[in-house]
Design a protein around this motif. Structure first.
Motif, mmCIF file in Angstrom:
data_model
loop_
_atom_site.group_PDB
_atom_site.id
_atom_site.type_symbol
_atom_site.label_atom_id
_atom_site.label_comp_id
_atom_site.label_asym_id
_atom_site.label_seq_id
_atom_site.Cartn_x
_atom_site.Cartn_y
_atom_site.Cartn_z
ATOM 1 N N SER A 54 3.130 6.803 -2.043
ATOM 2 C CA SER A 54 1.662 6.533 -2.491
ATOM 3 C C SER A 54 0.544 7.257 -1.632
ATOM 4 O O SER A 54 -0.427 7.464 -2.251
ATOM 5 N N ALA A 67 -1.369 0.175 -3.672
ATOM 6 C CA ALA A 67 -0.294 -0.863 -3.756
ATOM 7 C C ALA A 67 -0.663 -2.187 -3.389
ATOM 8 O O ALA A 67 -0.081 -3.207 -3.621
ATOM 9 N N ASN A 71 -5.931 4.946 -0.127
ATOM 10 C CA ASN A 71 -5.029 5.063 -1.127
ATOM 11 C C ASN A 71 -4.233 3.744 -1.081
ATOM 12 O O ASN A 71 -2.844 3.794 -0.954
#
Length: 256
Positions: free
Chosen positions: A55, A82, A79
């Motif tokens: 990810s 998730a 980022n």
């Protein structure tokens, strides 16, 4: 290693080195998870590490506060899709036992770029000072939580917060006591009053004291994780994250 070193090593293994073997050596097999989206136990985290690496997630730690076997990290996850957002500000709390991380609590909130005070959600003072005042500062915040946040004697707010210098990092609240009062009034008028019911976790080190509290924002069950900096016996700086407490979680441990 100290509890601080163990917690930091675990975060490094999971979110920077993506080292499953190292993570396994640092997490207790019966690791108790309070994150509202992750199952309990060490194995779900360890097995998720390859997906985290893919990810592109990045964790930056801004502050570390530790007391006894509890370690608090104030950080940013980039980022972080998730975990529900592009960039999230987080407080992670770890309980260390027998040389391993045995329990974890956290609270995540999307990063706000524009803020009422002009300060970012994570900038500000970082150096821990006044270690000899840890117990005194912890008692100050315990009183503040009881009397002001839980509403037993809110008129005593100036006994706790500086009337001359109060730096605010909550994105919706301006600096100073006036900024705090204006924001609280606006929240109440919008049906979003903050109410603190209980504070299961308080961690203090020197001039920093962290609290994790359960309450409501309006009628919505909410977790309030707050960090206070104390100077000369008064609160002079504040950071926080707020998140809704869902009804359903992938474990039975609860948010707290």
């Amino acid at each position: 290693m100290t509890p601080r070193e163990i917690a930091l090593s675990a975060v490094q293994a999971i979110f920077a080195d993506f080292d499953q073997a190292k993570a396994q050596s640092l997490l207790a097999p019966n690791y108790i998870q309070h994150n509202v989206g992750v199952p309990t136990g060490a194995e779900p985290i360890i097995s998720f590490i390859p997906a985290l690496q893919e990810s592109g997630i990045k964790c930056t730690v801004h502050r570390v506060i530790s007391e006894g076997n509890l370690v608090v990290l104030h950080g940013t996850y980039e980022n972080a899709q998730a975990f529900g957002g592009d960039t999230l500000v987080a407080f992670d709390v770890f309980r260390v036992e027998d040389g391993k991380v045995a329990e974890h609590w956290d609270n995540l909130q999307p990063l706000a770029i524009e803020t009422a005070s002009g300060h970012g959600m994570t900038d500000g003072a970082t150096d821990i000072q006044d270690l000899h005042k840890t117990a005194t500062n912890k008692a100050l915040i315990e009183g503040f939580v009881r009397e002001v946040l839980q509403g037993h004697a809110p008129e005593r707010v100036t006994d706790y917060i500086s009337t001359t210098s109060y730096t605010q990092h909550n994105p919706l609240v301006a600096d100073g006591l006036d900024g705090l009062g204006d924001a609280m009034q606006a929240f109440a008028e919008a049906g979003q009053a903050m109410t603190y019911a209980r504070t299961p976790l308080i961690v203090a080190e020197g001039n920093f004291v962290f609290t994790a509290s359960e309450g409501k924002l309006g009628e919505v069950p909410t977790a309030f994780f707050d960090l206070f900096r104390i100077e000369d016996g008064k609160i002079v700086e504040h950071w926080d994250t707020l998140s809704t407490i869902p009804d359903d979680m992938p474990h039975t441990n609860g948010k707290f």
